[in-house]
Scaffold this motif. Structure first.
Motif, PDB file in Angstrom:
ATOM      1  N   UNK A   1       1.584 -11.156  -4.218  1.00  0.00           N
ATOM      2  CA  UNK A   1       0.926 -10.325  -3.220  1.00  0.00           C
ATOM      3  C   UNK A   1       1.884  -9.235  -2.758  1.00  0.00           C
ATOM      4  N   UNK A   2       1.318  -8.145  -2.285  1.00  0.00           N
ATOM      5  CA  UNK A   2       2.131  -7.090  -1.674  1.00  0.00           C
ATOM      6  C   UNK A   2       2.473  -7.523  -0.250  1.00  0.00           C
ATOM      7  N   UNK A   3       3.716  -7.376   0.120  1.00  0.00           N
ATOM      8  CA  UNK A   3       4.165  -7.747   1.459  1.00  0.00           C
ATOM      9  C   UNK A   3       4.747  -6.530   2.167  1.00  0.00           C
ATOM     10  N   UNK A   4       4.189  -6.199   3.313  1.00  0.00           N
ATOM     11  CA  UNK A   4       4.721  -5.061   4.067  1.00  0.00           C
ATOM     12  C   UNK A   4       6.127  -5.344   4.584  1.00  0.00           C
ATOM     13  N   UNK A   5       6.441  -6.613   4.847  1.00  0.00           N
ATOM     14  CA  UNK A   5       7.781  -6.924   5.353  1.00  0.00           C
ATOM     15  C   UNK A   5       8.829  -6.734   4.263  1.00  0.00           C
TER      16      UNK A   5
ATOM     17  N   UNK B   1      -1.891  -1.945   4.024  1.00  0.00           N
ATOM     18  CA  UNK B   1      -3.094  -1.374   3.408  1.00  0.00           C
ATOM     19  C   UNK B   1      -2.738  -0.431   2.269  1.00  0.00           C
ATOM     20  N   UNK B   2      -1.678   0.387   2.479  1.00  0.00           N
ATOM     21  CA  UNK B   2      -1.270   1.311   1.422  1.00  0.00           C
ATOM     22  C   UNK B   2      -0.858   0.545   0.170  1.00  0.00           C
ATOM     23  N   UNK B   3      -0.073  -0.510   0.343  1.00  0.00           N
ATOM     24  CA  UNK B   3       0.405  -1.266  -0.806  1.00  0.00           C
ATOM     25  C   UNK B   3      -0.714  -1.941  -1.567  1.00  0.00           C
ATOM     26  N   UNK B   4      -1.616  -2.604  -0.848  1.00  0.00           N
ATOM     27  CA  UNK B   4      -2.729  -3.285  -1.520  1.00  0.00           C
ATOM     28  C   UNK B   4      -3.630  -2.277  -2.226  1.00  0.00           C
ATOM     29  N   UNK B   5      -3.862  -1.140  -1.570  1.00  0.00           N
ATOM     30  CA  UNK B   5      -4.673  -0.102  -2.206  1.00  0.00           C
ATOM     31  C   UNK B   5      -4.026   0.412  -3.486  1.00  0.00           C
ATOM     32  N   UNK B   6      -2.714   0.659  -3.435  1.00  0.00           N
ATOM     33  CA  UNK B   6      -2.036   1.226  -4.590  1.00  0.00           C
ATOM     34  C   UNK B   6      -2.086   0.282  -5.785  1.00  0.00           C
ATOM     35  N   UNK B   7      -1.902  -1.012  -5.545  1.00  0.00           N
ATOM     36  CA  UNK B   7      -1.994  -1.976  -6.645  1.00  0.00           C
ATOM     37  C   UNK B   7      -3.387  -1.952  -7.263  1.00  0.00           C
ATOM     38  N   UNK B   8      -4.393  -1.975  -6.411  1.00  0.00           N
ATOM     39  CA  UNK B   8      -5.771  -1.972  -6.910  1.00  0.00           C
ATOM     40  C   UNK B   8      -6.098  -0.665  -7.636  1.00  0.00           C
ATOM     41  N   UNK B   9      -5.604   0.461  -7.109  1.00  0.00           N
ATOM     42  CA  UNK B   9      -5.850   1.750  -7.754  1.00  0.00           C
ATOM     43  C   UNK B   9      -5.198   1.820  -9.130  1.00  0.00           C
ATOM     44  N   UNK B  10      -3.981   1.302  -9.245  1.00  0.00           N
ATOM     45  CA  UNK B  10      -3.300   1.324 -10.538  1.00  0.00           C
ATOM     46  C   UNK B  10      -4.030   0.457 -11.554  1.00  0.00           C
ATOM     47  N   UNK B  11      -4.555  -0.672 -11.117  1.00  0.00           N
ATOM     48  CA  UNK B  11      -5.323  -1.521 -12.025  1.00  0.00           C
ATOM     49  C   UNK B  11      -6.573  -0.795 -12.520  1.00  0.00           C
ATOM     50  N   UNK B  12      -7.179  -0.005 -11.624  1.00  0.00           N
ATOM     51  CA  UNK B  12      -8.394   0.713 -12.008  1.00  0.00           C
ATOM     52  C   UNK B  12      -8.080   1.976 -12.817  1.00  0.00           C
TER      53      UNK B  12
ATOM     54  N   UNK C   1       9.391   2.920  -0.451  1.00  0.00           N
ATOM     55  CA  UNK C   1       9.357   1.469  -0.257  1.00  0.00           C
ATOM     56  C   UNK C   1       8.092   0.862  -0.848  1.00  0.00           C
ATOM     57  N   UNK C   2       6.968   1.539  -0.659  1.00  0.00           N
ATOM     58  CA  UNK C   2       5.706   1.065  -1.251  1.00  0.00           C
ATOM     59  C   UNK C   2       5.805   1.009  -2.768  1.00  0.00           C
ATOM     60  N   UNK C   3       6.366   2.047  -3.361  1.00  0.00           N
ATOM     61  CA  UNK C   3       6.497   2.095  -4.819  1.00  0.00           C
ATOM     62  C   UNK C   3       7.403   0.976  -5.331  1.00  0.00           C
ATOM     63  N   UNK C   4       8.507   0.710  -4.625  1.00  0.00           N
ATOM     64  CA  UNK C   4       9.418  -0.357  -5.054  1.00  0.00           C
ATOM     65  C   UNK C   4       8.758  -1.727  -4.954  1.00  0.00           C
ATOM     66  N   UNK C   5       8.001  -1.956  -3.895  1.00  0.00           N
ATOM     67  CA  UNK C   5       7.333  -3.253  -3.734  1.00  0.00           C
ATOM     68  C   UNK C   5       6.209  -3.419  -4.765  1.00  0.00           C
ATOM     69  N   UNK C   6       5.513  -2.329  -5.098  1.00  0.00           N
ATOM     70  CA  UNK C   6       4.477  -2.400  -6.141  1.00  0.00           C
ATOM     71  C   UNK C   6       5.119  -2.661  -7.505  1.00  0.00           C
ATOM     72  N   UNK C   7       6.243  -2.038  -7.765  1.00  0.00           N
ATOM     73  CA  UNK C   7       6.966  -2.310  -9.011  1.00  0.00           C
ATOM     74  C   UNK C   7       7.388  -3.775  -9.083  1.00  0.00           C
ATOM     75  N   UNK C   8       7.872  -4.296  -7.970  1.00  0.00           N
ATOM     76  CA  UNK C   8       8.241  -5.720  -7.941  1.00  0.00           C
ATOM     77  C   UNK C   8       7.029  -6.590  -8.235  1.00  0.00           C
TER      78      UNK C   8
ATOM     79  N   UNK D   1      -8.923  -1.158   0.967  1.00  0.00           N
ATOM     80  CA  UNK D   1      -9.185  -0.610   2.298  1.00  0.00           C
ATOM     81  C   UNK D   1      -9.423   0.890   2.139  1.00  0.00           C
ATOM     82  N   UNK D   2     -10.633   1.285   1.750  1.00  0.00           N
ATOM     83  CA  UNK D   2     -10.881   2.700   1.462  1.00  0.00           C
ATOM     84  C   UNK D   2     -10.766   3.571   2.704  1.00  0.00           C
ATOM     85  N   UNK D   3     -10.077   4.682   2.550  1.00  0.00           N
ATOM     86  CA  UNK D   3      -9.924   5.655   3.633  1.00  0.00           C
ATOM     87  C   UNK D   3     -10.012   7.046   3.016  1.00  0.00           C
ATOM     88  N   UNK D   4     -11.212   7.574   2.952  1.00  0.00           N
ATOM     89  CA  UNK D   4     -11.422   8.878   2.323  1.00  0.00           C
ATOM     90  C   UNK D   4     -12.753   9.440   2.773  1.00  0.00           C
ATOM     91  N   UNK D   5     -12.823  10.744   2.922  1.00  0.00           N
ATOM     92  CA  UNK D   5     -14.109  11.390   3.127  1.00  0.00           C
ATOM     93  C   UNK D   5     -14.017  12.854   2.762  1.00  0.00           C
TER      94      UNK D   5
END
Length: 909
Positions: free
Chosen positions: A88-92, A354-365, A209-216, A293-297
């Motif tokens: 899982x992505x961890x913000x901490x 939210x950013x981390x979980x979104x990024x993982x899901x976006x990369x999978x898609x 930091x988000x990119x490093x945690x997603x890489x991990x 967690x979609x955030x767009x309009x």
């Protein structure tokens, strides 16, 4: 048989209506139908009814605002601790990287040791992940590059030339073992460098930091992406997007890129909002289908181009590439953006999760998307041009998306219903269609006038307050003050034309209450239907906002009438609830959207920039008043056609205006700034020099970027004027030269230049300077046509060198060149459009940055005549002497100082 007349009563209206129209003599002959007068109520009763209506409105919107605020700050997201599963992505865990990059490492600006340390830290983390991945079916390639380049660009509407050397980029390519080199890849971009004078926790250690945690996550889960992923840690975004330019124009992986996800921050928390997308529509569709967690309009994408600033996205997808993708930003807590307060503790935990979980899901898609193609495939088989779809998130939890073709049919549907309504009016409304149409048009005009006055009234309150106050933006650190000042006035504006209309109807006795309700309701629906249709046909993405209201409010009048019969009263609480109930969803959404927009604008007014006098003082308050007025009309206006029966009365309007005026008066007692919402001050220790060792003049120069001038600071920080030897009023003190901040041009055009504090240069002070000083020298001059040169005309090429001396913390070097310039060695020998530094003639501006060879820049300029070229050279160094630092330390916590040392010199060649 003659029945008793039925007496209908309400809090505001009383009428006696005989329901069969018989003349009472038993003849059965029907008398002409008599209009029932709308009896006026007493002022006391009207005031009570108005107060009850206002209380009803408050109770209605308080829970909606609470829901909206929780959603806009991502409180529905659960931040995960460092002990969470490695799957899982961890913000901490991501926060640990932010603490290292923006806490333990000081300063990540260009040319600083901190930026070097940050790169070493990130590379160390990447090497560890690469080592861990070596035992799995995953290839992790690390590539370090140093980019050089030169190009012209338009930034903030102004033309400049950028030339750079040795800007460091660190790229990582993650792929399956069998992946080919040119296979289409997804790029994730985040910048490692920080802005001047800021730790850069939100902007953009949070991105790294988000990119490093997603890489991990990718390595620890052994997820083999269907297509390669390139993570770019670029080292020069704050210098006008140079790192991205170097990568997209020179890197070996550039042609394989098939999509880009650019993560950025213009704040430290709040929604991680998609503010730009494309080219093409498929990135938006993939986002809508995959974001956790979609955030767009699309409304945000209409507005973003109007905001001063830019991101690397434009380099990849617009200026130097055609890579489809998304531009995603943290947008709230912009108070700390580009200040010394952008610290790790400011980064929102929920937002980071939210950013981390979104990024993982976006990369999978994205890595599975069939539309993912490299540059060669895109060039040989371009996608058909498709108009951007309409999309929006619902409270950061769900996403709605539909094509522009669907939008045209859908958004025009309410207008079609409105056009048919006069043909199917219920019993009791005017018998002819033409009269019914006039009823709807009258209701539409009243509603439209109310929306206009909803903007004008708070704007008037803002101007009125500023006309008797010497302090702008008293709401800046206390946003609730803006709501207290502007929301009541906006409501009063919405109600004002309705009150006049109701008064006229009562006095003329022309309409029955049923007709009034019908005209009010369908006029309000018609306005939203018309606006929705207009925006949609014009290609504006915000048409869905008015469509919501038009669609959901259509059945409201019928429900209102049903509950009238149930309650036996015309304007009961039950019937009013019935009317507003269909509008609860659009009202809740408008509160969410309004909350984000108003908070964003409030925070950005701290960087609202300079405007011509005498308007500058009024701009920030005026903009916020207009924004609040617009959103109040959008969030509340559509339910007022019937609720106005309670509220559209002179006592209610007077009460609302008194409330706004009182709030404005009280607001003047509040101090506009705090440590959480600081005032930005730009300070330069400036030296005007000649040659390698001569200092002609030295000064401290100050500038601000909001309507409250430096005099406000001197007045409220009495310890500073004596130290600087100036009057608190700054009378008799000369204004700073705009050229002092030329290294940040065109951002410098947003500054209000204020006090120039001359300094006496003692021998001791001279010893503190580093020699040789930055200077420019001619290497060689080549004449064109010798015959023309002999008579004082003809072209010439001057070879020049800038020697930066002993400075080694340089942010940028800028030349402002005026005169008969026809070409130069920068940007492929192409000149940008001319600019005009305030107070100067048309000129060409060239920015130089990076670690040039030996601290020297060599170039040539070509002139079309022998008339001298004037070159103003300004070098911005980040190193500060002890005295300058001591003065900065005297500023209170509510001031965020960004400081540097500028060296200015002028040459004629």
């Amino acid at each position: 048989m003659l029945r008793k007349p039925v007496k209908i009563q309400s809090a505001s209206l009383k009428a006696d209506v005989a329901d069969d129209g018989d003349d009472g003599n038993g003849s059965g002959v029907e008398k002409p139908k008599k209009k029932t007068p709308l009896a006026p109520s007493s002022s006391t009763q009207a005031f009570k009814v108005s107060l009850g209506g206002l209380l009803f409105l408050v109770l209605l919107y308080v829970p909606l605002v609470w829901i909206a605020r929780r959603s806009m700050y991502q409180k529905h997201v659960t931040p995960l601790p460092a002990s969470a599963s490695l799957h899982l992505f961890s913000q901490e865990r991501a926060m640990a990287h932010i603490l290292q990059l923006a806490g333990n490492i000081r300063d990540r600006q260009q040319s600083t040791r901190g930026l070097h340390q940050a790169f070493e830290y990130v590379e160390s983390e990447l090497r560890n992940l690469q080592s861990k991945a070596s035992s799995r079916e995953l290839r992790v390639e690390i590539d370090e590059s140093f980019a050089n380049g030169s190009f012209n660009m338009v930034f903030l509407g102004h033309s400049i030339s950028n030339t750079y050397q040795n800007h460091r980029n660190l790229a990582v390519r993650v792929s399956a073992l069998e992946a080919q080199e040119g296979e289409a890849a997804v790029l994730v971009n985040g910048h490692l460098d920080g802005p001047l004078g800021s730790p850069g926790a939100g902007d953009c250690a949070s991105c790294v930091a988000t990119m490093l945690e997603v890489l991990r996550y990718i390595v620890d889960t052994n997820w083999i992406p269907p297509s390669p992923i390139v993570f770019l840690f670029n080292g020069a975004e704050e210098l006008f997007l140079l790192g991205a330019h170097g990568f997209i124009t020179t890197h070996k992986w550039r042609d394989s890129l098939g999509a880009v996800i650019n993560i950025e921050a213009t704040g430290a928390t709040g929604p991680d909002l998609v503010v730009q997308s494309g080219p093409g529509t498929w990135p938006s569709r993939v986002y809508a289908q995959s974001a956790v967690y979609p955030m767009a309009n699309t409304a945000a994408q209409d507005v973003f181009p109007l905001i001063p600033g830019d991101t690397d996205y434009r380099v990849f997808s617009q200026d130097f590439g055609d890579i489809p993708g998304l531009d995603i930003l943290f947008i709230l807590d912009g108070y700390v953006y580009h200040t010394g307060y952008d610290r790790p503790e400011k980064v929102g935990q929920e937002s980071l999760q939210a950013r981390g979980e979104n990024l993982i899901s976006l990369l999978q898609a994205f890595t599975s998307a069939p539309q993912l193609r490299n540059s060669t495939d895109r060039a040989s088989n371009p996608e058909p041009v498709e108009i951007r779809p309409i999309f929006f998130d619902l409270f950061g939890q769900w996403m709605v998306i539909y094509s522009q073709k669907v939008a045209v049919g859908l958004h025009l549907l309410p207008l079609g219903v409105v056009l048919l309504i006069p043909n199917y009016a219920p019993k009791g409304i005017h018998s002819t269609v033409s009269k019914r149409i006039r009823l709807v048009l009258v209701g539409l005009v009243v509603q439209a006038l109310g929306c206009i006055l909803a903007i004008i009234f708070p704007l008037f309150i803002a101007i009125l307050r500023l006309s008797v106050s010497s302090t702008a933006m008293t709401w800046f650190a206390h946003p609730w003050i803006a709501y207290a000042m502007f929301v009541p006035a906006s409501l009063a504006g919405l109600l004002f034309p309705r009150a006049i209309w109701y008064g006229y109807i009562k006095s003329s006795n022309k309409w029955e209450q049923k007709e009034l309700n019908w005209a009010s309701h369908w006029g309000g629906v018609a306005l939203n239907a018309l606006v929705s249709a207009a925006w949609t046909l014009l290609g504006v993405g915000s048409g869905y906002l008015n469509f919501f209201w038009a669609l959901f409010m259509m059945p409201a009048l019928s429900l209102f009438q049903v509950l009238q019969r149930v309650s036996g009263k015309e304007d009961s609480v039950l019937s009013m609830l019935g009317y507003v109930l269909p509008g609860m969803f659009p009202a809740a959404y408008m509160c969410y959207y309004m909350g984000i927009c108003i908070q964003f604008v409030t925070e950005k007014m701290g960087m609202s920039g300079t405007f011509p006098l005498p308007y500058a003082f009024y701009v920030a308050d005026g903009i916020l008043a207009i924004v609040v007025g617009y959103f109040v009309s959008l969030a509340v206006g559509p339910i007022l056609p019937i609720l106005g029966n309670w509220l559209a009365k002179p006592p209610a309007i007077r009460f609302l205006l008194y409330l706004s005026i009182a709030s404005a008066a009280i607001s003047s007692q509040f101090f506009p700034y705090s440590a959480a919402a600081p005032k930005r001050v730009i300070m330069s220790h400036s030296f005007k020099t000649s040659g390698t060792s001569q200092v002609l003049k030295s000064s401290y120069d100050f500038a601000t970027i909001d309507p409250n001038p430096m005099e406000f600071v001197w007045k409220n920080v009495p310890a500073l004027p004596p130290v600087l030897r100036i009057n608190a009023s700054s009378k008799g003190v000369s204004k700073s030269d705009h050229h002092v901040c030329l290294p940040i041009y065109p951002i410098s055009r947003l500054l209000t230049f204020a006090t120039e504090v001359p300094l006496d240069l003692s021998l001791q002070d001279m010893k503190k300077l580093s020699f040789p000083l930055p200077h420019l020298q001619i290497i060689e001059t080549e004449q064109g046509d010798e015959k023309k040169a002999a008579v004082g005309s003809g072209s010439r090429r001057i070879h020049l060198e800038i020697n930066l001396g002993s400075l080694d913390h340089i942010w940028s070097t800028v030349m402002n060149i005026t005169g008969p310039l026809s070409s130069w060695s920068f940007a492929g020998e192409k000149l940008p459009k001319t600019e005009s530094v305030p107070g100067g003639p048309p000129s060409y501006i060239s920015r130089l940055s990076g670690n040039s060879l030996g601290g020297r820049w060599q170039f040539w300029l070509e002139a079309y005549s022998l008339e001298p070229l004037r070159i103003e050279l300004v070098v911005l160094d980040q190193q500060l002497d002890e005295e300058t630092q001591r003065i900065i330390d005297l500023f209170p916590s509510w001031v965020a100082v960004v400081a540097g040392t500028s060296y200015l010199s002028t040459y004629f060649v």
